[in-house]
Design a protein around this motif. Sequence first.
Motif, mmCIF file in Angstrom:
data_model
loop_
_atom_site.group_PDB
_atom_site.id
_atom_site.type_symbol
_atom_site.label_atom_id
_atom_site.label_comp_id
_atom_site.label_asym_id
_atom_site.label_seq_id
_atom_site.Cartn_x
_atom_site.Cartn_y
_atom_site.Cartn_z
ATOM 1 N N VAL A 25 23.531 13.972 -5.984
ATOM 2 C CA VAL A 25 24.434 12.869 -5.661
ATOM 3 C C VAL A 25 23.616 11.766 -4.996
ATOM 4 C CG1 VAL A 25 26.503 12.130 -4.431
ATOM 5 C CG2 VAL A 25 26.375 14.454 -5.354
ATOM 6 N N LEU A 26 23.592 10.590 -5.630
ATOM 7 C CA LEU A 26 22.823 9.464 -5.108
ATOM 8 C C LEU A 26 23.635 8.601 -4.158
ATOM 9 C CD1 LEU A 26 21.027 8.206 -8.355
ATOM 10 C CD2 LEU A 26 20.127 9.745 -6.613
ATOM 11 N N GLY A 28 27.672 7.891 -2.419
ATOM 12 C CA GLY A 28 29.009 8.401 -2.164
ATOM 13 C C GLY A 28 29.016 9.273 -0.923
ATOM 14 N N PRO A 29 30.179 9.752 -0.513
ATOM 15 C CA PRO A 29 30.292 10.590 0.684
ATOM 16 C C PRO A 29 29.452 11.853 0.632
ATOM 17 C CG PRO A 29 32.462 9.837 -0.024
ATOM 18 C CD PRO A 29 31.489 9.456 -1.115
ATOM 19 N N HIS A 30 29.154 12.335 -0.582
ATOM 20 C CA HIS A 30 28.394 13.578 -0.733
ATOM 21 C C HIS A 30 26.926 13.314 -1.089
ATOM 22 C CE1 HIS A 30 32.601 14.837 -1.361
ATOM 23 N NE2 HIS A 30 32.219 15.941 -0.745
ATOM 24 N N ALA A 31 26.434 12.107 -0.826
ATOM 25 C CA ALA A 31 25.040 11.757 -1.132
ATOM 26 C C ALA A 31 24.095 12.802 -0.534
ATOM 27 C CB ALA A 31 24.711 10.374 -0.595
ATOM 28 N N GLY A 32 23.178 13.276 -1.346
ATOM 29 C CA GLY A 32 22.216 14.277 -0.908
ATOM 30 C C GLY A 32 22.527 15.676 -1.401
ATOM 31 N N GLU A 33 23.777 15.910 -1.824
ATOM 32 C CA GLU A 33 24.091 17.234 -2.357
ATOM 33 C C GLU A 33 23.410 17.416 -3.706
ATOM 34 O OE1 GLU A 33 27.610 19.309 -1.881
ATOM 35 O OE2 GLU A 33 28.441 18.007 -0.333
ATOM 36 N N LYS A 34 23.041 18.645 -3.989
ATOM 37 C CA LYS A 34 22.149 18.919 -5.122
ATOM 38 C C LYS A 34 22.528 20.247 -5.753
ATOM 39 C CE LYS A 34 17.157 18.079 -5.601
ATOM 40 N NZ LYS A 34 17.273 16.627 -5.761
ATOM 41 N N ALA A 35 22.329 20.344 -7.077
ATOM 42 C CA ALA A 35 22.623 21.602 -7.759
ATOM 43 C C ALA A 35 21.691 21.773 -8.948
ATOM 44 C CB ALA A 35 24.082 21.642 -8.215
ATOM 45 N N PHE A 36 21.453 23.032 -9.304
ATOM 46 C CA PHE A 36 20.603 23.359 -10.456
ATOM 47 C C PHE A 36 21.445 24.112 -11.473
ATOM 48 C CE2 PHE A 36 17.583 26.620 -12.297
ATOM 49 C CZ PHE A 36 17.048 25.755 -13.235
ATOM 50 N N VAL A 75 25.874 10.308 -9.642
ATOM 51 C CA VAL A 75 25.051 11.511 -9.715
ATOM 52 C C VAL A 75 23.886 11.257 -10.672
ATOM 53 C CG1 VAL A 75 25.018 13.931 -10.478
ATOM 54 C CG2 VAL A 75 26.979 13.037 -9.205
ATOM 55 N N PHE A 76 22.705 11.707 -10.278
ATOM 56 C CA PHE A 76 21.544 11.625 -11.159
ATOM 57 C C PHE A 76 21.310 12.971 -11.819
ATOM 58 C CE2 PHE A 76 16.846 12.244 -11.615
ATOM 59 C CZ PHE A 76 16.694 11.420 -12.723
#
Length: 344
Positions: A25-26, A28-36, A75-76
């Motif tokens: 997440v680039l 928004g409120p959830h910037a920094g959240e990440k998933a694989f 999201v990137f």
Amino acid sequence: MENLRHLYTILQEYQDKKEKRILTVLKGPHAGEKAFFAGDGLLWERTGQGFFTEHREEAGAIRAEGQQELAGETVFCDCLGEAKKLVICGAGHVGVALLRMALLLGFDVTVLEDRPYFADGARRAGARRVICDTFEAGLAEVPGDEDTFFVVMTRGHRYDLICLEKILGKSYAYLGMMGSRGRSALVKKKLLEQGFLAGQVEDLHAPIGLGIHAETPEEIAVSILGEIISVKNGDKKNSSFSEEQLELLGDGTDTRAKVLCTIVARRGSAPRSVGTKMLVLEDGTVSGTIGGGCVEAGVKEKARWLMQDKEKQQELISVSMTACDAEEEGMVCGGVIEVLLEKC
């Protein structure tokens, strides 16, 4: 950053799996959240507010490289290709020159050679895997897939044919054979007589390499790698982590601060593609490049500032390489890139 280190350990385990992608997440409120994700499965998520778990189905459907909108946030999607493998059949002068250059370009190289003296030469040149056996036996140990590039350069067309017969039964991204036009035509004729499909034989790169009037072993190696790079980059599915980067990121004993810099968008004629990565360490060590020059130097400086910031874990920056800036700095590229900086 133990949580992120676990991600990079998983990536090493899944290096040869298909449809791998990291979603970040680039904005928004959830910037920094990440998933694989691998395939349709969510294999890892950075602990947070569970954004990707909440939107698992929609997130799992994202397969295109670049920035996407998901539940109102930006999201990137970083689509990860498989490691590129080069198999060289024959360790003569050209084979060794090709080996050395391919290692510089990050290929995972396997050399097949049935003569112990020449096999030892490949080992001394830096090959990690050398199979010294008959070509039939050696190729039986190499499975082949759509990310494997085969180069046949044995000491005679009898051995070339043996290699080609085995390789044509495998999957591969590229198959080339070194030889004169006459020798290449003879080998192709024999393959057709043996029942191989005309399309397979026509796709064989023989004579191998780009037409640059190469003469020395090193020049011939350059021509071959030029052709391989053209094929490799044509599918737009390059691995965006180098082996060195994954080793550094997954090493739990390395206590140096690290910032991963990833191109997440580009406009204009920026030199490197979306997904390209550079890893910056606090001692000044750098692994990878996002284009070089003053632009890269500026990103490195931003990365060092982020290392010292106790509040921020990531930062999204825009770097201009427009005609005006490029002219002032003596650069030949224009355009704008967005770079995501992440503490690791």
